[in-house]
Design a protein around this motif. Structure first.
Motif, short mmCIF file in Angstrom:
data_model
loop_
_atom_site.label_atom_id
_atom_site.label_comp_id
_atom_site.label_asym_id
_atom_site.label_seq_id
_atom_site.Cartn_x
_atom_site.Cartn_y
_atom_site.Cartn_z
N SER A 56 0.86 -1.18 0.00
CA SER A 56 0.00 0.00 0.00
C SER A 56 0.90 1.23 0.00
CB SER A 56 -0.89 0.00 1.24
OG SER A 56 -1.66 1.17 1.31
N PRO A 57 1.09 1.84 -1.18
CA PRO A 57 1.99 3.00 -1.25
C PRO A 57 1.58 4.11 -0.27
CG PRO A 57 1.39 2.26 -3.44
CD PRO A 57 0.52 1.50 -2.46
N PRO A 58 2.57 4.69 0.41
CA PRO A 58 2.27 5.74 1.40
C PRO A 58 1.91 7.05 0.74
CG PRO A 58 4.63 5.47 1.17
CD PRO A 58 3.99 4.43 0.29
N SER A 59 1.48 8.00 1.56
CA SER A 59 1.18 9.33 1.05
C SER A 59 2.47 9.99 0.57
CB SER A 59 0.53 10.19 2.15
OG SER A 59 1.45 10.40 3.20
N ASP A 60 2.33 11.00 -0.26
CA ASP A 60 3.51 11.67 -0.83
C ASP A 60 4.45 12.23 0.23
OD1 ASP A 60 2.61 11.08 -3.34
OD2 ASP A 60 1.64 13.02 -3.67
N ALA A 61 3.89 12.64 1.37
CA ALA A 61 4.72 13.21 2.43
C ALA A 61 5.67 12.18 3.03
CB ALA A 61 3.84 13.80 3.52
N LEU A 62 5.26 10.89 3.03
CA LEU A 62 6.09 9.84 3.63
C LEU A 62 7.04 9.18 2.64
CD1 LEU A 62 3.50 8.06 5.95
CD2 LEU A 62 5.31 9.65 6.60
N VAL A 63 6.88 9.46 1.34
CA VAL A 63 7.73 8.80 0.33
C VAL A 63 9.21 9.06 0.57
CG1 VAL A 63 8.32 8.77 -2.12
CG2 VAL A 63 5.94 8.60 -1.41
N PRO A 64 9.65 10.31 0.84
CA PRO A 64 11.09 10.52 1.07
C PRO A 64 11.62 9.71 2.27
CG PRO A 64 10.00 12.62 0.73
CD PRO A 64 8.92 11.59 0.85
N LEU A 65 10.81 9.59 3.31
CA LEU A 65 11.23 8.86 4.50
C LEU A 65 11.33 7.36 4.23
CD1 LEU A 65 11.87 9.01 7.55
CD2 LEU A 65 9.44 8.73 7.96
N LEU A 66 10.32 6.82 3.52
CA LEU A 66 10.29 5.38 3.27
C LEU A 66 11.13 4.96 2.08
CD1 LEU A 66 6.52 4.65 3.97
CD2 LEU A 66 8.47 4.04 5.38
N SER A 67 11.56 5.91 1.26
CA SER A 67 12.36 5.54 0.08
C SER A 67 13.80 5.19 0.47
CB SER A 67 12.35 6.66 -0.95
OG SER A 67 12.97 7.82 -0.42
N ASN A 68 14.22 5.60 1.64
CA ASN A 68 15.58 5.31 2.10
C ASN A 68 15.49 4.55 3.43
OD1 ASN A 68 18.19 5.32 3.12
ND2 ASN A 68 18.64 7.33 2.25
N PRO A 69 15.73 3.24 3.40
CA PRO A 69 15.60 2.44 4.62
C PRO A 69 16.49 2.90 5.76
CG PRO A 69 15.93 1.03 2.70
CD PRO A 69 16.11 2.43 2.25
N VAL A 70 17.68 3.40 5.45
CA VAL A 70 18.59 3.84 6.51
C VAL A 70 18.03 5.06 7.22
CG1 VAL A 70 20.91 4.73 7.00
CG2 VAL A 70 20.61 2.87 5.34
N ILE A 71 17.49 6.02 6.45
CA ILE A 71 16.88 7.21 7.06
C ILE A 71 15.69 6.82 7.92
CG2 ILE A 71 15.67 9.38 6.57
CD1 ILE A 71 18.65 9.53 5.99
N PHE A 72 14.85 5.91 7.41
CA PHE A 72 13.69 5.46 8.18
C PHE A 72 14.15 4.79 9.47
CE2 PHE A 72 10.45 2.47 9.48
CZ PHE A 72 9.32 3.26 9.46
N MET A 73 15.15 3.93 9.37
CA MET A 73 15.66 3.20 10.53
C MET A 73 16.23 4.17 11.57
SD MET A 73 18.13 -0.14 10.49
CE MET A 73 19.38 0.72 9.58
N LEU A 74 17.00 5.15 11.12
CA LEU A 74 17.57 6.14 12.04
C LEU A 74 16.48 6.99 12.69
CD1 LEU A 74 20.71 7.30 10.02
CD2 LEU A 74 20.65 5.85 12.06
N THR A 75 15.46 7.34 11.91
CA THR A 75 14.34 8.12 12.45
C THR A 75 13.59 7.32 13.51
OG1 THR A 75 14.11 9.29 10.35
CG2 THR A 75 12.23 9.37 11.85
N LEU A 76 13.30 6.07 13.20
CA LEU A 76 12.60 5.21 14.15
C LEU A 76 13.43 5.00 15.41
CD1 LEU A 76 10.16 3.40 14.76
CD2 LEU A 76 11.33 1.55 13.57
#
Length: 196
Positions: A56-76
């Motif tokens: 289920s593709p995320p909203s446009d606002a979350l695409v930059p965060l979810l497009s890079n697993p390392v950034i998402f992991m660091l944010t989480l």
């Protein structure tokens, strides 16, 4: 811990969160074990969220965060770490006795249980997206209830109201602190037009 033991403890978390909190706090895990558990839930949550984003593709606002697993992991990971600090300090300022290790362990466990919910949501998205949305809402409400009970046990308040106040003040303080930090680095205006 076996898979069966993990699932039983996850179910116990839903029906008797205070007992699970007491059990987890009694383990008195060392720093290495806590850091390993922390890294494990962050990595596994990242993998599950990325798999969910494929279904289920995320909203446009979350695409930059979810497009890079390392950034998402660091944010989480950063969010989880700061939450543990904020809830520990807030609780202690209200007379609690919680330690960062205990509060951190309870948050790590809550993230582990959350992974099960996320897996269920991922499956439900392929069958009935509306039902998946209801499960997310129910899990969020239940998560607040569980965390309130966890904080009450960790800080030894014997008052769910005081634990709820810790949660409210801790999250509010985090939001204000993050907002202030983002303002300092100019991130709040990034991507916005001047005529909004």
């Amino acid at each position: 811990m076996t898979l069966g033991g993990f699932l039983r403890l996850a179910w116990q978390t839903l029906v008797a969160p205070r007992e699970v909190a007491r059990l987890l706090l009694s383990l008195r895990l060392g720093h290495e074990a806590l850091l390993l558990a922390f890294a494990l839930v962050v990595v596994l949550n990242t993998m599950i969220f990325l798999a969910t984003a494929q279904i289920s593709p995320p909203s446009d606002a979350l695409v930059p965060l979810l497009s890079n697993p390392v950034i998402f992991m660091l944010t989480l990971g950063g969010t989880l770490g700061v939450t543990a600090i904020a809830l520990t300090w807030t609780g202690r300022s209200l007379g609690g006795v919680g330690r960062i290790e205990g509060v951190g362990l309870l948050l790590i466990w809550l993230q582990a249980v959350r992974m099960l919910v996320q897996l269920a949501v991922m499956v439900l998205m392929t069958i009935d997206p509306g039902l998946a949305g209801l499960v997310v809402v129910a899990a969020s409400v239940l998560g607040v209830w569980i965390l309130t009970n966890f904080l009450d046990e960790a800080h030894g308040f014997d008052s769910l109201f005081k634990a709820a106040l810790v949660l409210l003040l801790g999250v509010t303080g985090m939001a204000l602190g993050l907002s202030f930090f983002l303002t300092l680095i100019g991130a709040t205006t990034m991507g916005l037009t001047t005529n909004v």
